[in-house]
Design a protein around this motif. Structure first.
Motif, PDB file in Angstrom:
ATOM      1  N   VAL A 166       0.864  -1.180   0.000  1.00 40.11           N
ATOM      2  CA  VAL A 166       0.000   0.000   0.000  1.00 40.11           C
ATOM      3  C   VAL A 166       0.901   1.231   0.000  1.00 40.11           C
ATOM      4  O   VAL A 166       2.070   1.165   0.386  1.00 40.11           O
ATOM      5  CB  VAL A 166      -0.954   0.053   1.217  1.00 40.11           C
ATOM      6  CG1 VAL A 166      -1.902  -1.122   1.231  1.00 40.11           C
ATOM      7  CG2 VAL A 166      -0.181   0.135   2.519  1.00 40.11           C
ATOM      8  N   PHE A 167       0.345   2.336  -0.450  1.00 41.32           N
ATOM      9  CA  PHE A 167       1.093   3.581  -0.518  1.00 41.32           C
ATOM     10  C   PHE A 167       0.336   4.658   0.264  1.00 41.32           C
ATOM     11  O   PHE A 167      -0.895   4.681   0.269  1.00 41.32           O
ATOM     12  CB  PHE A 167       1.260   4.038  -1.965  1.00 41.32           C
ATOM     13  CG  PHE A 167       2.106   3.125  -2.807  1.00 41.32           C
ATOM     14  CD1 PHE A 167       3.433   3.416  -3.057  1.00 41.32           C
ATOM     15  CD2 PHE A 167       1.565   1.975  -3.365  1.00 41.32           C
ATOM     16  CE1 PHE A 167       4.206   2.580  -3.845  1.00 41.32           C
ATOM     17  CE2 PHE A 167       2.328   1.139  -4.152  1.00 41.32           C
ATOM     18  CZ  PHE A 167       3.661   1.443  -4.393  1.00 41.32           C
ATOM     19  N   LYS A 168       1.099   5.547   0.873  1.00 38.98           N
ATOM     20  CA  LYS A 168       0.468   6.670   1.578  1.00 38.98           C
ATOM     21  C   LYS A 168       1.429   7.849   1.616  1.00 38.98           C
ATOM     22  O   LYS A 168       2.619   7.683   1.900  1.00 38.98           O
ATOM     23  CB  LYS A 168       0.070   6.299   3.003  1.00 38.98           C
ATOM     24  CG  LYS A 168      -0.545   7.467   3.787  1.00 38.98           C
ATOM     25  CD  LYS A 168      -1.044   7.071   5.137  1.00 38.98           C
ATOM     26  CE  LYS A 168      -1.509   8.297   5.930  1.00 38.98           C
ATOM     27  NZ  LYS A 168      -2.568   9.061   5.225  1.00 38.98           N
ATOM     28  N   THR A 169       0.898   9.037   1.337  1.00 41.44           N
ATOM     29  CA  THR A 169       1.666  10.263   1.527  1.00 41.44           C
ATOM     30  C   THR A 169       1.350  10.789   2.927  1.00 41.44           C
ATOM     31  O   THR A 169       0.198  11.093   3.244  1.00 41.44           O
ATOM     32  CB  THR A 169       1.301  11.319   0.469  1.00 41.44           C
ATOM     33  OG1 THR A 169       1.568  10.798  -0.829  1.00 41.44           O
ATOM     34  CG2 THR A 169       2.110  12.583   0.678  1.00 41.44           C
ATOM     35  N   ILE A 170       2.370  10.881   3.779  1.00 40.05           N
ATOM     36  CA  ILE A 170       2.177  11.276   5.175  1.00 40.05           C
ATOM     37  C   ILE A 170       2.234  12.798   5.284  1.00 40.05           C
ATOM     38  O   ILE A 170       3.220  13.426   4.867  1.00 40.05           O
ATOM     39  CB  ILE A 170       3.239  10.638   6.085  1.00 40.05           C
ATOM     40  CG1 ILE A 170       3.161   9.110   5.970  1.00 40.05           C
ATOM     41  CG2 ILE A 170       3.043  11.073   7.532  1.00 40.05           C
ATOM     42  CD1 ILE A 170       4.206   8.380   6.767  1.00 40.05           C
TER      43      ILE A 170
END
Length: 315
Positions: free
Chosen positions: A205-209
Motif C-alpha cells: 500500500v502507498f500513503k503520503t504522510i
C-alpha cells in the motif's frame, strides 16, 4: 542488448545486405496475407527483429512500429502478444520511444493491462516503465494508475513486482499532487483481501504522510516530542509507520481477523512529512502462528522501517 559501432560492423559488415528488404517483405506479407497462421508467424518474426538495434532505423522507415501499435487492438490474442513484445523491444531506444509516445502508445498499452494473458501484461508494464519518464509524466492518467494499482493484487508475483516497480518510478519522478491523491485512492483500499493465505503472498500500500497526520497521531498518543511537532522537517513517529503496517495486516495480508502476537522492527532511516511511503508485507510461513516480513520505503529510495511479525488469524 546494445552494441557499439565497431561491434555492429563486425556482425553485419560495412554494407549489411538484405535486412531492409527482408523486413519489407515481412511487413508486406503481414498486410496482404489472409492466413491467420501466416500473420502470427510474420509478426512473431518482426517482434524478434525488433530486439536488435541494427533494425531500428529500418523499422521506422517501413512503419513497422505503426504496424505493432495498430495490432495492439486486434482481437487475435497471439497477434496482440507479438505486437506488445515488439513494442517492448523497441521502446528502449530514445527515438522509438518518442515515436511511440506521439502515436497514442500509452493509451493503447493501458488498454492491455486488463488482458487475461500474463505475458501481454508483463510486456505492457515493461514498456510503460521505459516510456513514462519525467518528460512524459503528463501521459500518466487516472485510468493508468487505477489499472496498474489493481495489478498489485494479481495472482502472478512477476506482474505484482513489475507493477510495484512502475509505481515506485512514478514516486521518484515526484509527480503532481493529483497523482498522489489517485495513488492513495487506488492503493490503500481494502480490496484484494486473500481468502486463502499462502507462503509467498505479498501486498503493498502507498500513503503520503502529511503534517496533519503527524499532529493527529501526537494528539492520540500524547507524544508531542518537538522533533515531530516543532521541527521544520516534522519527523514521522515510528509508531505511526508501524500502524500503517498493522493496517496491511488487518485488511490485506493476512487480512481481517489478524492478531499480532510478536513484532521485531528497526528504523534504518528517518521519514518526514510529505514523504510518500510504500508498505510491503510478505508471508514467510503459514502455520498456526504465521510469520510475515515487512518493509517501508520512503519516496521509492530509502528504507525507513523493516521488521518481522508473528500473527494469528481468526476466522
Amino acid at each position: 542488448m546494445f552494441t557499439n559501432k565497431e561491434q555492429l560492423i563486425k556482425r553485419t559488415g560495412k554494407n549489411p545486405i538484405g535486412r531492409y528488404d527482408f523486413l519489407k517483405l515481412l511487413a508486406t506479407e503481414f498486410k496482404t496475407t489472409k492466413s491467420r497462421e501466416a500473420k502470427e508467424q510474420v509478426l512473431a518474426n518482426l517482434a524478434n527483429f525488433a530486439y536488435d538495434p541494427i533494425n531500428y532505423g529500418y523499422m521506422r522507415q517501413l512503419q513497422i512500429i505503426d504496424l505493432f501499435l495498430y495490432t495492439l487492438s486486434d482481437d487475435n490474442l497471439k497477434l496482440v502478444l507479438f505486437a506488445s513484445g515488439g513494442i517492448c523491444n523497441l521502446c528502449v531506444d530514445p527515438i522509438n520511444k518518442l515515436y511511440i509516445l506521439r502515436n497514442q502508445g500509452i493509451r493503447l498499452l493501458t488498454s492491455l493491462l486488463s488482458s487475461k494473458d500474463e505475458d501481454i501484461i508483463l510486456s505492457t508494464i515493461t514498456s510503460l516503465i521505459f516510456l513514462i519518464t519525467f518528460e512524459s509524466k503528463n501521459e500518466v492518467t487516472t485510468e493508468l494508475i487505477e489499472k496498474i494499482s489493481d495489478l498489485l493484487n494479481h495472482e502472478s508475483n512477476r506482474i505484482k513486482n513489475l507493477a510495484t516497480i512502475f509505481l515506485n518510478d512514478c514516486i521518484k519522478m515526484k509527480l503532481s499532487k493529483l497523482f498522489f491523491q489517485l495513488f492513495k485512492k487506488y492503493c490503500t483500499g481494502t480490496s484484494g483481501v486473500l481468502k486463502t493465505v499462502k507462503s509467498g503472498n505479498e501486498a503493498s500500500v502507498f500513503k503520503t504522510i502529511t503534517k496533519d497526520d503527524i499532529l493527529n497521531f501526537a494528539k492520540l498518543t500524547g507524544d508531542y516530542n518537538p522533533i515531530h511537532i516543532e521541527s521544520s522537517n516534522n519527523l514521522v513517529h515510528g509508531a505511526l509507520l508501524n500502524g500503517l503496517v498493522s493496517g496491511v495486516f488487518g485488511t490485506k495480508i493476512p487480512g481481517p481477523g489478524t492478531i499480532v502476537v510478536e513484532q521485531n522492527l528497526t528504523f534504518p532511516a528517518p521519514c518526514y512529512a510529505g514523504d510518500t511511503v510504500e508498505i510491503k508485507v510478505q508471508v514467510i510461513s503459514v502455520r498456526k502462528i504465521m510469520k510475515c516480513e515487512y518493509i517501508c520505503i520512503a519516496n521509492g529510495e530509502k528504507v525507513v522501517l523493516k521488521g518481522n511479525a508473528k500473527l494469528i488469524k481468526k476466522s
